[in-house]
Design a protein around this motif. Structure first.
Motif, PDB file in Angstrom:
ATOM      1  N   VAL A 196      -1.275  -1.852  -9.877  1.00 27.12           N
ATOM      2  CA  VAL A 196      -1.322  -2.252  -8.469  1.00 27.12           C
ATOM      3  C   VAL A 196       0.074  -2.696  -8.047  1.00 27.12           C
ATOM      4  O   VAL A 196       0.833  -3.235  -8.861  1.00 27.12           O
ATOM      5  N   PHE A 197       0.407  -2.478  -6.779  1.00 26.40           N
ATOM      6  CA  PHE A 197       1.661  -3.009  -6.249  1.00 26.40           C
ATOM      7  C   PHE A 197       1.348  -4.282  -5.479  1.00 26.40           C
ATOM      8  O   PHE A 197       0.529  -4.283  -4.552  1.00 26.40           O
ATOM      9  N   LEU A 247       0.831  -1.201   0.000  1.00 30.34           N
ATOM     10  CA  LEU A 247       0.000   0.000   0.000  1.00 30.34           C
ATOM     11  C   LEU A 247       0.871   1.258   0.000  1.00 30.34           C
ATOM     12  O   LEU A 247       0.575   2.234  -0.712  1.00 30.34           O
ATOM     13  N   GLN A 248       1.943   1.237   0.767  1.00 28.14           N
ATOM     14  CA  GLN A 248       2.827   2.412   0.803  1.00 28.14           C
ATOM     15  C   GLN A 248       3.527   2.623  -0.539  1.00 28.14           C
ATOM     16  O   GLN A 248       3.699   3.767  -0.980  1.00 28.14           O
ATOM     17  N   LEU A 249       3.928   1.531  -1.197  1.00 25.78           N
ATOM     18  CA  LEU A 249       4.525   1.649  -2.529  1.00 25.78           C
ATOM     19  C   LEU A 249       3.512   2.232  -3.514  1.00 25.78           C
ATOM     20  O   LEU A 249       3.848   3.073  -4.365  1.00 25.78           O
ATOM     21  N   PHE A 250       2.269   1.792  -3.399  1.00 23.62           N
ATOM     22  CA  PHE A 250       1.193   2.313  -4.248  1.00 23.62           C
ATOM     23  C   PHE A 250       1.002   3.803  -4.018  1.00 23.62           C
ATOM     24  O   PHE A 250       0.888   4.592  -4.968  1.00 23.62           O
ATOM     25  N   GLY A 304      -2.948 -10.570  -4.496  1.00 24.43           N
ATOM     26  CA  GLY A 304      -3.194  -9.637  -5.585  1.00 24.43           C
ATOM     27  C   GLY A 304      -4.582  -9.036  -5.522  1.00 24.43           C
ATOM     28  O   GLY A 304      -4.765  -7.839  -5.770  1.00 24.43           O
ATOM     29  N   GLU A 305      -5.579  -9.860  -5.167  1.00 23.06           N
ATOM     30  CA  GLU A 305      -6.950  -9.354  -5.047  1.00 23.06           C
ATOM     31  C   GLU A 305      -7.061  -8.369  -3.900  1.00 23.06           C
ATOM     32  O   GLU A 305      -7.615  -7.277  -4.044  1.00 23.06           O
ATOM     33  N   ALA A 306      -6.533  -8.747  -2.741  1.00 24.72           N
ATOM     34  CA  ALA A 306      -6.625  -7.876  -1.564  1.00 24.72           C
ATOM     35  C   ALA A 306      -5.886  -6.565  -1.792  1.00 24.72           C
ATOM     36  O   ALA A 306      -6.374  -5.483  -1.437  1.00 24.72           O
ATOM     37  N   ASP A 307      -4.687  -6.631  -2.386  1.00 18.96           N
ATOM     38  CA  ASP A 307      -3.928  -5.412  -2.661  1.00 18.96           C
ATOM     39  C   ASP A 307      -4.685  -4.505  -3.627  1.00 18.96           C
ATOM     40  O   ASP A 307      -4.765  -3.284  -3.429  1.00 18.96           O
ATOM     41  N   LEU A 308      -5.229  -5.084  -4.684  1.00 15.31           N
ATOM     42  CA  LEU A 308      -6.022  -4.312  -5.638  1.00 15.31           C
ATOM     43  C   LEU A 308      -7.168  -3.595  -4.932  1.00 15.31           C
ATOM     44  O   LEU A 308      -7.376  -2.382  -5.106  1.00 15.31           O
ATOM     45  N   ASP A 309      -7.923  -4.326  -4.127  1.00  6.76           N
ATOM     46  CA  ASP A 309      -9.122  -3.776  -3.494  1.00  6.76           C
ATOM     47  C   ASP A 309      -8.797  -2.611  -2.569  1.00  6.76           C
ATOM     48  O   ASP A 309      -9.419  -1.542  -2.640  1.00  6.76           O
ATOM     49  N   VAL A 310      -7.826  -2.820  -1.668  1.00  3.24           N
ATOM     50  CA  VAL A 310      -7.556  -1.767  -0.685  1.00  3.24           C
ATOM     51  C   VAL A 310      -6.859  -0.571  -1.336  1.00  3.24           C
ATOM     52  O   VAL A 310      -7.126   0.581  -0.966  1.00  3.24           O
ATOM     53  N   GLN A 311      -5.989  -0.819  -2.300  1.00  3.27           N
ATOM     54  CA  GLN A 311      -5.244   0.289  -2.887  1.00  3.27           C
ATOM     55  C   GLN A 311      -6.167   1.250  -3.631  1.00  3.27           C
ATOM     56  O   GLN A 311      -6.053   2.476  -3.489  1.00  3.27           O
ATOM     57  N   PHE A 312      -7.093   0.718  -4.402  1.00  2.00           N
ATOM     58  CA  PHE A 312      -7.946   1.634  -5.159  1.00  2.00           C
ATOM     59  C   PHE A 312      -9.135   2.138  -4.352  1.00  2.00           C
ATOM     60  O   PHE A 312      -9.507   3.312  -4.459  1.00  2.00           O
ATOM     61  N   ALA A 313      -9.741   1.315  -3.520  1.00  2.00           N
ATOM     62  CA  ALA A 313     -10.861   1.801  -2.701  1.00  2.00           C
ATOM     63  C   ALA A 313     -10.387   2.876  -1.732  1.00  2.00           C
ATOM     64  O   ALA A 313     -11.011   3.942  -1.605  1.00  2.00           O
ATOM     65  N   PHE A 314      -9.277   2.618  -1.043  1.00  2.00           N
ATOM     66  CA  PHE A 314      -8.795   3.569  -0.050  1.00  2.00           C
ATOM     67  C   PHE A 314      -8.032   4.718  -0.706  1.00  2.00           C
ATOM     68  O   PHE A 314      -8.017   5.836  -0.172  1.00  2.00           O
ATOM     69  N   GLY A 315      -7.407   4.465  -1.847  1.00  2.00           N
ATOM     70  CA  GLY A 315      -6.737   5.551  -2.562  1.00  2.00           C
ATOM     71  C   GLY A 315      -7.720   6.564  -3.121  1.00  2.00           C
ATOM     72  O   GLY A 315      -7.526   7.779  -3.001  1.00  2.00           O
ATOM     73  N   LEU A 316      -8.808   6.078  -3.716  1.00  2.00           N
ATOM     74  CA  LEU A 316      -9.815   6.986  -4.269  1.00  2.00           C
ATOM     75  C   LEU A 316     -10.537   7.763  -3.187  1.00  2.00           C
ATOM     76  O   LEU A 316     -10.954   8.909  -3.401  1.00  2.00           O
ATOM     77  N   SER A 317     -10.708   7.172  -2.010  1.00  2.00           N
ATOM     78  CA  SER A 317     -11.470   7.822  -0.942  1.00  2.00           C
ATOM     79  C   SER A 317     -10.599   8.614   0.026  1.00  2.00           C
ATOM     80  O   SER A 317     -11.132   9.276   0.923  1.00  2.00           O
ATOM     81  N   TYR A 318      -9.280   8.556  -0.122  1.00  2.00           N
ATOM     82  CA  TYR A 318      -8.395   9.323   0.769  1.00  2.00           C
ATOM     83  C   TYR A 318      -8.733  10.817   0.697  1.00  2.00           C
ATOM     84  O   TYR A 318      -9.040  11.323  -0.388  1.00  2.00           O
ATOM     85  N   PRO A 319      -8.753  11.553   1.834  1.00  2.00           N
ATOM     86  CA  PRO A 319      -8.261  11.195   3.169  1.00  2.00           C
ATOM     87  C   PRO A 319      -9.319  10.703   4.153  1.00  2.00           C
ATOM     88  O   PRO A 319      -9.211  10.978   5.355  1.00  2.00           O
ATOM     89  N   ILE A 320     -10.375  10.038   3.673  1.00  2.00           N
ATOM     90  CA  ILE A 320     -11.301   9.417   4.623  1.00  2.00           C
ATOM     91  C   ILE A 320     -10.504   8.425   5.466  1.00  2.00           C
ATOM     92  O   ILE A 320      -9.849   7.532   4.935  1.00  2.00           O
TER      93      ILE A 320
END
Length: 607
Positions: free
Chosen positions: A507-508, A260-263, A295-311
């Motif tokens: 995705v990373f 996630l940090q690399l992403f 790969g699935e978990a990384d994809l999900d959290v990186q884009f869901a949480f990246g798009l919604s940041y800074p929630i």
């Protein structure tokens, strides 16, 4: 409501002398019988000591009231819109009758189960016991076998029929695991290691050239691409609001903090050092070694949480349950469908994220109808509490994702072996929002995906809900007479509801950049957009959107980019086609955040 525990105490006092006359004398009557899917082959006999986690569902006599209230609080034109129910109010509406609780308690008592042996749901509508196969077979008058999946190294302990004493039939809706032959899978169609397309979008060090995101979006999707193409570049969420977003994780897919940090360093530097809350469900782990990253978990959290940041309130649930059984080991850790374990857990929580994305599912026909309906009713409970549930629609088009007429995977599971389109579950549940997939063609036009085929179709279990009657009928009217007659249920719940990019997400994973595609990407991305919409509403003093479909199919329909190119190929056909308006390929279309935000905030007289 009188508690189930008190009922047990009362029954224990009267049962000391032995089983009741009804339990002793009434014959068993078959409760459910299924045909095992062709992919599952009888393998062996389980040990009589093999432990099954048996779940007993008691009827919910007031579910019709809950459903009506769900639609009322989700309809933007209803006076009760946004007045979501509390956890306690929902539990009161799904609680069983005392008579049913008493009958089940008495039955369990005759088989030696004491109060301390039972796990009860908060509403008392589910009772769970751990029981050896030998006793389960006696209680259900059945025979369990080990079944092996023909295409995977996966085993389950199931039966094709079970019975209950006649007096129990009105008090027990279903018992599982018995007849569920689902094979939960992630809807992730591709993982592509760094290739020429990625190199063209990166500098010598491998870092994405974010300034070129707009021109690179046809080959690689980033957070900037989603925001740019879905009209969300100028919106910044308020991190002080009580907003939240969640991602479900299954099948030993672990979301990796370092990835996630690399992403974030690659695509969203301002989010560096922010993270998410990990919650274990049913013993789910949080393995942070690089080779355990999913790969699935990384994809999900990186884009869901990246798009919604800074929630800030971001949650990842790790739910155990894969594989359910290994014959050589004898005793599994779990024999239930993992997503029901997650549902049980979340329904028992006081605070649940306002939007939740799931990128997993089964073929609908592998899940017995009674069980599918009961799980779907659980999703309705969350919707009534103001939670938006999004599910990937699948990657197999109308069934198998192939156009080879010789393919035999689109076969009915009712004993008739008829060719048919196969719906997906939970996407077919009318109380969730199913998300299909899109991509950009060479002309930067958003179209239905072509590298896989967006899961689409019509449920065989659930009738079409009122909120989509007009739009679906309008689509069906465009089909030539006789098109695919007999292959699908014209009156069933239609899906997907909406769509979002589902191809070539950067995705990373395991410390390296990769491209991942599938509706597994579409759902978390759409969830990120919904989190932004909730942020706008919360900032205006309004409640979150909750169950999305009644809003999307009415007031919010003008807030989508209509996708008119593409098909949901499968089962030896070209499947359904994308067209003007709603279609069973991309639903209402992809989100235009700016327009949806205006519609979500507008008073009805302004629309």
């Amino acid at each position: 409501m009188r508690s189930f525990a008190l009922v047990l105490v009362a029954v224990a006092a009267t049962a000391a002398a032995g089983p009741s006359a009804a339990t002793q004398e009434e014959a068993f009557v078959v409760k459910e019988t299924v045909q095992p899917p062709s992919a599952w082959v009888k393998h062996s006999t389980p040990s009589p000591d093999h432990i099954i986690k048996l779940r007993i569902a008691l009827p919910q006599p007031n579910f019709d009231i809950l459903e009506r209230l769900l639609y009322d609080v989700s309809d933007p034109y209803h006076e009760n819109y946004g007045l979501h129910l509390s956890k306690e109010e929902v539990e009161m509406l799904v609680a069983p009758e005392e008579e049913s609780a008493k009958a089940v308690a008495e039955w369990l008592e005759t088989h030696g189960f004491m109060e301390e042996d039972l796990e009860l749901s908060p509403a008392g509508d589910w009772v769970t016991i751990r029981v050896p196969v030998q006793l389960a077979e006696e209680m259900l008058n059945t025979k369990y076998h080990v079944y092996k999946h023909a295409a995977a190294d996966e085993y389950i302990v199931r039966t094709t029929s079970y019975s209950l004493p006649a007096f129990l039939h009105s008090h027990v809706e279903l018992v599982q695991p018995t007849t569920v032959f689902g094979s939960l899978k992630a809807f992730r169609s591709t993982i592509v290691l760094p290739d020429e397309v990625m190199k063209a979008a990166t500098d010598a060090s491998g870092k994405m050239l974010l300034s070129d995101a707009a021109t690179n979006c046809t080959g690689t999707i980033t957070v900037d691409c989603i925001k740019l193409l879905y009209n969300a570049t100028d919106y910044s969420p308020d991190p002080t609001l009580n907003n939240s977003i969640g991602i479900t994780g299954y099948l030993e897919e672990y979301a990796n903090y370092d990835d996630l940090q690399l992403f974030y360093a690659d695509q969203l530097p301002e989010a560096l050092n922010s993270s998410f809350d990990y919650i274990s469900v049913n013993g789910g782990q949080n393995n942070q070694s690089a080779d355990a990253a999913g790969g699935e978990a990384d994809l999900d959290v990186q884009f869901a949480f990246g798009l919604s940041y800074p929630i800030k309130n971001a949650t990842f649930w790790s739910t155990a349950g894969s594989p359910p059984f290994i014959p050589d080991l004898g005793t599994p850790t779990n024999t239930n469908e993992p997503y029901t374990e997650w549902l049980d857990f979340v329904l028992g929580q006081d605070n649940v994220p306002w939007v939740i994305s799931t990128s997993y599912g089964d073929d609908e026909q592998t899940v017995p109808e009674a069980f599918a309906r009961r799980v779907c009713a659980g999703f309705a409970q969350l919707g009534a509490r103001g939670v938006s549930l999004l599910f990937s629609s699948g990657d197999a088009g109308v069934g198998d994702g192939e156009s080879d007429p010789a393919d035999t995977s689109c076969i009915s599971n009712d004993g008739k072996n008829a060719t048919k389109f196969l719906a997906g579950f939970p996407a077919s549940c009318p109380y969730v929002t199913a998300v299909g997939g899109t991509t950009l063609n060479a002309d930067a036009e958003e179209v239905a995906v072509t590298r896989f085929f967006s899961g689409a179709g019509f449920s065989d279990y659930f009738e079409r809900p009122p909120y989509q009657n007009d739009t679906v009928e309008a689509y069906l009217a465009t089909l030539p007479n006789g098109t695919y007659d007999g292959l699908y249920n014209r009156t069933g719940r239609a899906f997907p509801d909406v769509a979002a990019f589902g191809d070539r997400y950067r995705v990373f994973w395991g410390g390296e950049p990769v491209l991942i595609g599938g509706t597994s990407a579409s759902s978390p991305a759409f969830a990120g957009i919904v989190a932004l919409l909730n942020d706008a509403r919360l900032g205006a003093g309004l409640p979150p959107l909750g169950f999305l479909n009644p809003f999307f199919y009415s007031k919010g329909a003008a807030g989508f980019n209509d996708i008119t190119v593409g098909n949901s190929t499968g089962c030896g056909t070209s499947g359904f086609n994308a067209s003007v308006g709603w279609d069973p390929v991309t639903g209402l279309g992809s989100p235009n955040f700016g327009l949806l935000k205006e519609l979500a905030l507008a008073k009805n007289e302004d629309c």
